[in-house]
Design a protein around this motif. Structure first.
Motif, mmCIF file in Angstrom:
data_model
loop_
_atom_site.group_PDB
_atom_site.id
_atom_site.type_symbol
_atom_site.label_atom_id
_atom_site.label_comp_id
_atom_site.label_asym_id
_atom_site.label_seq_id
_atom_site.Cartn_x
_atom_site.Cartn_y
_atom_site.Cartn_z
ATOM 1 N N UNK A 149 28.044 31.294 -30.633
ATOM 2 C CA UNK A 149 27.252 31.646 -31.810
ATOM 3 C C UNK A 149 26.145 32.633 -31.450
ATOM 4 N N UNK A 150 25.520 32.421 -30.308
ATOM 5 C CA UNK A 150 24.447 33.315 -29.861
ATOM 6 C C UNK A 150 24.991 34.720 -29.597
ATOM 7 N N UNK B 103 24.463 36.161 -40.769
ATOM 8 C CA UNK B 103 23.475 35.740 -39.763
ATOM 9 C C UNK B 103 22.842 34.412 -40.157
ATOM 10 N N UNK B 104 22.635 34.197 -41.456
ATOM 11 C CA UNK B 104 22.098 32.924 -41.916
ATOM 12 C C UNK B 104 23.036 31.770 -41.611
ATOM 13 N N UNK B 105 24.339 31.990 -41.771
ATOM 14 C CA UNK B 105 25.328 30.953 -41.463
ATOM 15 C C UNK B 105 25.326 30.643 -39.965
ATOM 16 N N UNK B 106 25.199 31.691 -39.155
ATOM 17 C CA UNK B 106 25.159 31.492 -37.701
ATOM 18 C C UNK B 106 23.916 30.711 -37.301
ATOM 19 N N UNK C 129 22.116 28.672 -39.110
ATOM 20 C CA UNK C 129 22.224 27.293 -39.572
ATOM 21 C C UNK C 129 23.128 26.479 -38.656
ATOM 22 N N UNK C 130 24.264 27.058 -38.271
ATOM 23 C CA UNK C 130 25.189 26.346 -37.386
ATOM 24 C C UNK C 130 24.573 26.091 -36.025
#
Length: 252
Positions: free
Chosen positions: A64-65, A89-92, A94-95
């Motif tokens: 994810x990073x 980017x918001x989904x990443x 949050x995950x």
């Protein structure tokens, strides 16, 4: 059309297997029958066992990073829609946050539950979860569907952060591939890969053709062979027809 996905690296194999297990868990948990909830519980055990191999949490966070870093570099690119980039980017983010909040090894809550582990052990034996083997489990199976579903949801809840991370990464992986049309002459196709990095290959065909692909790949070439699946014998016959299909190379 029907699409077949072939993972090239081990971490993508694990992502796809987890995705399938989460899909199966949701399907059988949402049902009302005791048999469906039995399968849902088996699926939870499969997930815990698969996720316990290696350090799944840190691998997901690292992936994810990497994706966040790569997407951040696209800011101010006129070809990229800013709002779409912010959404991904918001989904990443949050995950990643949910993964960081999760303490312990994936599925440890299930492994720490002695009652569940006793059931898992008996399920490894053919027919080993019968009422005379596990009276307490048989009692649970005879509870109202709402009560069983509530238990399943409670046992699955700690794993949902991983489900979200898997979903984000697989979406990014699939979206990275561009499909191109080809024809497999006499059922076979080869393309040189030119050393490019590939993590997932997707082959799509018209289901009416009655064939399925077999794929082998390395850093030099991709080979696709179409077979005619059969349930009547152990070996499927290789197709000798010209097969139109689309091929996509995906990478994280």
């Amino acid at each position: 059309m029907i699409s077949f996905e072939f993972p090239i690296v081990e971490r993508v194999r694990i992502l796809l297997r987890l995705e399938e297990l989460f899909r199966r868990l949701t399907h059988f948990s949402d049902a009302d029958g005791a048999d469906e909830h039995h399968v849902a519980l088996q699926t939870l055990f499969d997930m815990a066992e698969l996720g316990a191999r290696g350090d799944l949490k840190s691998e997901l966070i690292q992936d994810l990073e990497r994706q966040r870093f790569a997407l951040e570099a696209l800011r101010d690119n006129p070809a990229i829609a800013e709002h779409a980039l912010d959404e991904v980017l918001g989904e990443i983010e949050s995950a990643m946050s949910r993964q960081l909040e999760y303490t312990g090894k994936f599925g440890h809550e299930l492994r720490d539950n002695e009652w569940l582990m006793n059931i898992k052990q008996r399920m490894a034996i053919a027919g080993g979860a019968c009422q005379f083997d596990l009276p307490s489990y048989y009692y649970w199976q005879n509870l109202p569907a709402e009560a069983r579903r509530a238990d399943l949801q409670r046992w699955a809840a700690p794993l949902l952060a991983t489900r979200d991370a898997v979903a984000v990464l697989l979406k990014l992986l699939r979206d990275s591939g561009k499909s191109n049309a080809f024809t497999a002459r006499q059922g076979a196709f080869q393309q040189m890969s030119g050393g490019k990095v590939v993590h997932l290959i997707r082959v799509s065909i018209d289901r009416k053709l009655g064939v399925a692909p077999e794929v082998s790949a390395n850093k030099y070439a991709v080979n696709v062979r179409f077979i005619e699946p059969t349930t009547h014998s152990a070996r499927s016959r290789a197709s000798t027809d010209d097969i139109p299909f689309t091929l996509a190379f995906c990478k994280l």
